[in-house]
Design a protein around this motif. Structure first.
Motif, PDB file in Angstrom:
ATOM      1  N   GLU A  19       0.831  -1.206   0.000  1.00  0.00           N
ATOM      2  CA  GLU A  19       0.000   0.000   0.000  1.00  0.00           C
ATOM      3  C   GLU A  19       0.865   1.255   0.000  1.00  0.00           C
ATOM      4  O   GLU A  19       0.604   2.190  -0.760  1.00  0.00           O
ATOM      5  CB  GLU A  19      -0.927   0.002   1.210  1.00  0.00           C
ATOM      6  CG  GLU A  19      -2.039  -1.020   1.114  1.00  0.00           C
ATOM      7  CD  GLU A  19      -2.853  -1.109   2.392  1.00  0.00           C
ATOM      8  OE1 GLU A  19      -2.563  -0.377   3.367  1.00  0.00           O
ATOM      9  OE2 GLU A  19      -3.791  -1.928   2.417  1.00  0.00           O
ATOM     10  N   LYS A  20       1.881   1.250   0.838  1.00  0.00           N
ATOM     11  CA  LYS A  20       2.764   2.425   0.918  1.00  0.00           C
ATOM     12  C   LYS A  20       3.475   2.666  -0.408  1.00  0.00           C
ATOM     13  O   LYS A  20       3.623   3.808  -0.837  1.00  0.00           O
ATOM     14  CB  LYS A  20       3.796   2.253   2.026  1.00  0.00           C
ATOM     15  CG  LYS A  20       3.222   2.345   3.410  1.00  0.00           C
ATOM     16  CD  LYS A  20       4.278   2.047   4.455  1.00  0.00           C
ATOM     17  CE  LYS A  20       3.672   1.993   5.838  1.00  0.00           C
ATOM     18  NZ  LYS A  20       4.659   1.557   6.835  1.00  0.00           N
ATOM     19  N   PHE A  21       3.899   1.600  -1.058  1.00  0.00           N
ATOM     20  CA  PHE A  21       4.622   1.761  -2.316  1.00  0.00           C
ATOM     21  C   PHE A  21       3.692   2.210  -3.443  1.00  0.00           C
ATOM     22  O   PHE A  21       3.973   3.173  -4.139  1.00  0.00           O
ATOM     23  CB  PHE A  21       5.332   0.468  -2.704  1.00  0.00           C
ATOM     24  CG  PHE A  21       6.065   0.575  -4.011  1.00  0.00           C
ATOM     25  CD1 PHE A  21       7.212   1.348  -4.106  1.00  0.00           C
ATOM     26  CD2 PHE A  21       5.608  -0.066  -5.142  1.00  0.00           C
ATOM     27  CE1 PHE A  21       7.892   1.471  -5.315  1.00  0.00           C
ATOM     28  CE2 PHE A  21       6.279   0.045  -6.343  1.00  0.00           C
ATOM     29  CZ  PHE A  21       7.420   0.816  -6.437  1.00  0.00           C
ATOM     30  N   GLN A  27       9.448   4.785  -1.677  1.00  0.00           N
ATOM     31  CA  GLN A  27      10.485   3.961  -2.289  1.00  0.00           C
ATOM     32  C   GLN A  27      11.061   2.931  -1.324  1.00  0.00           C
ATOM     33  O   GLN A  27      11.398   1.814  -1.732  1.00  0.00           O
ATOM     34  CB  GLN A  27      11.599   4.845  -2.850  1.00  0.00           C
ATOM     35  CG  GLN A  27      11.122   5.782  -3.959  1.00  0.00           C
ATOM     36  CD  GLN A  27      10.490   5.032  -5.128  1.00  0.00           C
ATOM     37  OE1 GLN A  27      11.075   4.114  -5.663  1.00  0.00           O
ATOM     38  NE2 GLN A  27       9.283   5.438  -5.492  1.00  0.00           N
ATOM     39  N   ALA A  28      11.186   3.279  -0.059  1.00  0.00           N
ATOM     40  CA  ALA A  28      11.701   2.325   0.926  1.00  0.00           C
ATOM     41  C   ALA A  28      10.750   1.135   1.062  1.00  0.00           C
ATOM     42  O   ALA A  28      11.186  -0.008   1.222  1.00  0.00           O
ATOM     43  CB  ALA A  28      11.890   3.004   2.273  1.00  0.00           C
ATOM     44  N   ARG A  32      11.333  -3.036   0.553  1.00  0.00           N
ATOM     45  CA  ARG A  32      10.837  -4.091   1.448  1.00  0.00           C
ATOM     46  C   ARG A  32       9.942  -5.068   0.694  1.00  0.00           C
ATOM     47  O   ARG A  32       9.993  -6.282   0.946  1.00  0.00           O
ATOM     48  CB  ARG A  32      10.093  -3.473   2.634  1.00  0.00           C
ATOM     49  CG  ARG A  32      11.008  -2.722   3.581  1.00  0.00           C
ATOM     50  CD  ARG A  32      10.300  -2.301   4.849  1.00  0.00           C
ATOM     51  NE  ARG A  32       9.201  -1.367   4.634  1.00  0.00           N
ATOM     52  CZ  ARG A  32       9.331  -0.041   4.593  1.00  0.00           C
ATOM     53  NH1 ARG A  32      10.529   0.510   4.738  1.00  0.00           N
ATOM     54  NH2 ARG A  32       8.281   0.721   4.404  1.00  0.00           N
ATOM     55  N   VAL A  33       9.153  -4.573  -0.237  1.00  0.00           N
ATOM     56  CA  VAL A  33       8.308  -5.447  -1.049  1.00  0.00           C
ATOM     57  C   VAL A  33       9.177  -6.389  -1.878  1.00  0.00           C
ATOM     58  O   VAL A  33       8.924  -7.599  -1.938  1.00  0.00           O
ATOM     59  CB  VAL A  33       7.367  -4.630  -1.967  1.00  0.00           C
ATOM     60  CG1 VAL A  33       6.740  -5.505  -3.036  1.00  0.00           C
ATOM     61  CG2 VAL A  33       6.293  -3.942  -1.141  1.00  0.00           C
ATOM     62  N   ARG A  34      10.207  -5.855  -2.511  1.00  0.00           N
ATOM     63  CA  ARG A  34      11.090  -6.700  -3.329  1.00  0.00           C
ATOM     64  C   ARG A  34      11.755  -7.777  -2.485  1.00  0.00           C
ATOM     65  O   ARG A  34      11.837  -8.936  -2.892  1.00  0.00           O
ATOM     66  CB  ARG A  34      12.152  -5.853  -4.033  1.00  0.00           C
ATOM     67  CG  ARG A  34      11.613  -5.078  -5.193  1.00  0.00           C
ATOM     68  CD  ARG A  34      12.696  -4.548  -6.138  1.00  0.00           C
ATOM     69  NE  ARG A  34      13.991  -4.332  -5.569  1.00  0.00           N
ATOM     70  CZ  ARG A  34      14.421  -3.193  -5.025  1.00  0.00           C
ATOM     71  NH1 ARG A  34      13.632  -2.142  -4.981  1.00  0.00           N
ATOM     72  NH2 ARG A  34      15.640  -3.087  -4.551  1.00  0.00           N
TER      73      ARG A  34
END
Length: 59
Positions: A19-21, A27-28, A32-34
């Motif tokens: 959601e944040k991305f 970008q941070a 974390r998603v990656r």
């Protein structure tokens, strides 16, 4: 089923970072998603190997 629970928990733990991305362009959170998706890939491959070994052993 414990391994399946690991997959579910990992996916759910990534929800806020997704959601944040995607919604806030954080970008941070994308980093974390990656990382989380790489962990998911590794976990899925390990489960796949376990299933294959169990199938071959049972046959």
């Amino acid at each position: 089923m414990a391994r399946f629970d690991e997959v579910k928990n990992l996916v759910m733990s990534l929800e806020s970072d997704f959601e944040k991305f995607y919604e806030k362009n954080n970008q941070a959170a994308g980093t974390r998603v990656r990382k989380g998706m790489q962990d998911l890939k590794t976990l899925a491959q390990n489960i796949r190997s376990e299933v294959q070994n169990a199938k071959n052993g049972a046959a």
